[in-house]
Design a protein around this motif. Structure first.
Motif, PDB file in Angstrom:
ATOM      1  N   ASP A 177      33.497 -10.783  41.282  1.00  0.00           N
ATOM      2  CA  ASP A 177      33.489  -9.575  39.731  1.00  0.00           C
ATOM      3  C   ASP A 177      34.483  -9.049  39.990  1.00  0.00           C
ATOM      4  OD1 ASP A 177      32.408  -8.003  37.800  1.00  0.00           O
ATOM      5  OD2 ASP A 177      30.813  -6.566  38.930  1.00  0.00           O
ATOM      6  N   GLU A 178      35.726  -9.466  39.287  1.00  0.00           N
ATOM      7  CA  GLU A 178      36.549  -8.769  38.776  1.00  0.00           C
ATOM      8  C   GLU A 178      36.236  -7.985  37.312  1.00  0.00           C
ATOM      9  OE1 GLU A 178      39.051 -12.380  38.012  1.00  0.00           O
ATOM     10  OE2 GLU A 178      39.707 -12.203  39.711  1.00  0.00           O
ATOM     11  N   ALA A 179      35.291  -8.490  36.599  1.00  0.00           N
ATOM     12  CA  ALA A 179      35.301  -7.731  35.417  1.00  0.00           C
ATOM     13  C   ALA A 179      35.122  -5.894  35.436  1.00  0.00           C
ATOM     14  CB  ALA A 179      33.879  -8.795  34.533  1.00  0.00           C
ATOM     15  N   THR A 180      34.114  -6.288  36.902  1.00  0.00           N
ATOM     16  CA  THR A 180      33.034  -4.697  36.615  1.00  0.00           C
ATOM     17  C   THR A 180      34.615  -3.359  36.909  1.00  0.00           C
ATOM     18  OG1 THR A 180      30.987  -5.234  36.935  1.00  0.00           O
ATOM     19  CG2 THR A 180      32.134  -3.371  37.880  1.00  0.00           C
TER      20      THR A 180
ATOM     21  N   THR B  30      37.742  -3.697  37.035  1.00  0.00           N
ATOM     22  CA  THR B  30      38.922  -3.779  35.456  1.00  0.00           C
ATOM     23  C   THR B  30      38.370  -2.891  34.601  1.00  0.00           C
ATOM     24  OG1 THR B  30      39.181  -6.124  37.095  1.00  0.00           O
ATOM     25  CG2 THR B  30      40.088  -5.363  34.498  1.00  0.00           C
ATOM     26  N   ARG B  31      37.050  -3.016  33.722  1.00  0.00           N
ATOM     27  CA  ARG B  31      36.135  -2.120  32.595  1.00  0.00           C
ATOM     28  C   ARG B  31      36.667  -0.728  32.704  1.00  0.00           C
ATOM     29  NH1 ARG B  31      31.800   0.152  33.015  1.00  0.00           N
ATOM     30  NH2 ARG B  31      30.886  -1.601  34.350  1.00  0.00           N
ATOM     31  N   MET B  32      36.894  -0.160  34.398  1.00  0.00           N
ATOM     32  CA  MET B  32      36.632   1.451  34.356  1.00  0.00           C
ATOM     33  C   MET B  32      37.755   2.038  35.685  1.00  0.00           C
ATOM     34  SD  MET B  32      33.721   1.243  38.393  1.00  0.00           S
ATOM     35  CE  MET B  32      32.119   0.498  37.977  1.00  0.00           C
TER      36      MET B  32
ATOM     37  N   GLY C  47      41.182  -0.558  35.676  1.00  0.00           N
ATOM     38  CA  GLY C  47      41.934  -1.453  34.581  1.00  0.00           C
ATOM     39  C   GLY C  47      42.864  -2.543  35.348  1.00  0.00           C
TER      40      GLY C  47
ATOM     41  N   LYS D 173      41.211  -5.079  39.993  1.00  0.00           N
ATOM     42  CA  LYS D 173      40.119  -5.291  40.681  1.00  0.00           C
ATOM     43  C   LYS D 173      41.195  -4.750  41.735  1.00  0.00           C
ATOM     44  CE  LYS D 173      37.564  -8.852  43.217  1.00  0.00           C
ATOM     45  NZ  LYS D 173      38.602  -8.377  44.314  1.00  0.00           N
TER      46      LYS D 173
ATOM     47  N   GLN E  40      32.968   7.258  40.872  1.00  0.00           N
ATOM     48  CA  GLN E  40      32.129   7.593  39.302  1.00  0.00           C
ATOM     49  C   GLN E  40      31.722   9.052  39.776  1.00  0.00           C
ATOM     50  OE1 GLN E  40      29.251   5.926  37.284  1.00  0.00           O
ATOM     51  NE2 GLN E  40      29.722   6.124  35.626  1.00  0.00           N
TER      52      GLN E  40
ATOM     53  N   TYR F 287      36.379   7.605  36.008  1.00  0.00           N
ATOM     54  CA  TYR F 287      36.356   7.369  37.838  1.00  0.00           C
ATOM     55  C   TYR F 287      37.961   7.882  38.060  1.00  0.00           C
ATOM     56  CZ  TYR F 287      32.924   4.308  35.119  1.00  0.00           C
ATOM     57  OH  TYR F 287      31.914   3.123  34.437  1.00  0.00           O
TER      58      TYR F 287
END
Length: 215
Positions: free
Chosen positions: A35-38, A40-42, A44, A46, A52, A58
């Motif tokens: 899961d690279e997206a999660t 990266t969203r947090m 920028g 992986k 949090q 974050y």
């Protein structure tokens, strides 16, 4: 607060430790390894761990998280001095212990590998970094002897089972994750003081050892 982690990751273990030591509640969320997206969203990129905070912002970097959480109540626990001997020991063994650990992590039932795709992602990335897992596994007997010898050297530096230097310090944050992860390797000879320290820190930090899934 929420902490996003991989169970095998030593940096994630460092961040988990401070919550256990201070007996602070935290919601643990295990990310799938592919899961690279999660993340990266947090933040920028992986990487893990990611904290949090209560204000929803974050924070990355394990030691930044440790220091932030330790000082939240104004009564830090990690007040002891560091010892060069512990740092030197870790530097020495970190040169080879990944050859014991990473091929076993790739086979282990960690939640970050809950899908075949996540496990394959990890294997591809790590084999590109350290080489063929089967070759490292073939050298297990020699590596087990080497770490057993080095643990015997560490034994003389353990001052108390609840703090390596006698008072909780950053050395504990660096040392325990490696000792915990080494419990996934069968056949290691654990000297008494190291084993007592390992077990005591597992209880203090509320982090499970991996003996039950040793490979």
């Amino acid at each position: 607060m929420k902490l996003y982690i991989y169970d095998h990751c030593p940096y994630c273990l460092k961040a988990r430790m401070i919550f256990g030591l201070k007996n602070l509640p935290v919601e643990l969320n295990v990310l799938l390894n592919d899961d690279e997206a999660t993340p990266t969203r947090m933040i920028g990129q992986k990487m893990a761990p990611i904290l949090q905070k209560d204000d929803s912002r974050y924070m990355a970097e394990s030691l930044d998280i440790v220091k932030y959480v330790d000082q939240l109540d104004g009564e830090p626990l990690l007040t002891g001095a560091r010892k060069p001997a512990i740092e030197a020991w870790l530097r020495k063994v970190n040169e080879y212990t990944n050859r014991l650990l990473i091929p076993r992590f790739a086979k282990a039932p960690f939640d970050e590998f809950a899908t075949p795709e996540a496990r394959a992602y990890f294997t591809k990335k790590k084999e590109a970094a350290i080489g063929d897992f089967s070759e490292h596994l073939a050298h297990t007997p020699g590596l087990v002897k080497k770490i057993s010898d080095d643990l015997r050297d560490l034994d003389k530096h353990i001052v108390q089972p609840n703090a390596v230097n006698g008072e909780l310090s950053e050395d504990d944050i660096h040392l325990f994750p490696l000792l915990r992860n080494l419990t996934i390797v069968p056949g290691i000879v654990w000297p008494t003081r190291v084993a007592d320290y390992r077990d005591n820190m597992a209880k203090q930090t509320q982090i499970n050892l991996l003996s039950s899934i040793a490979i």
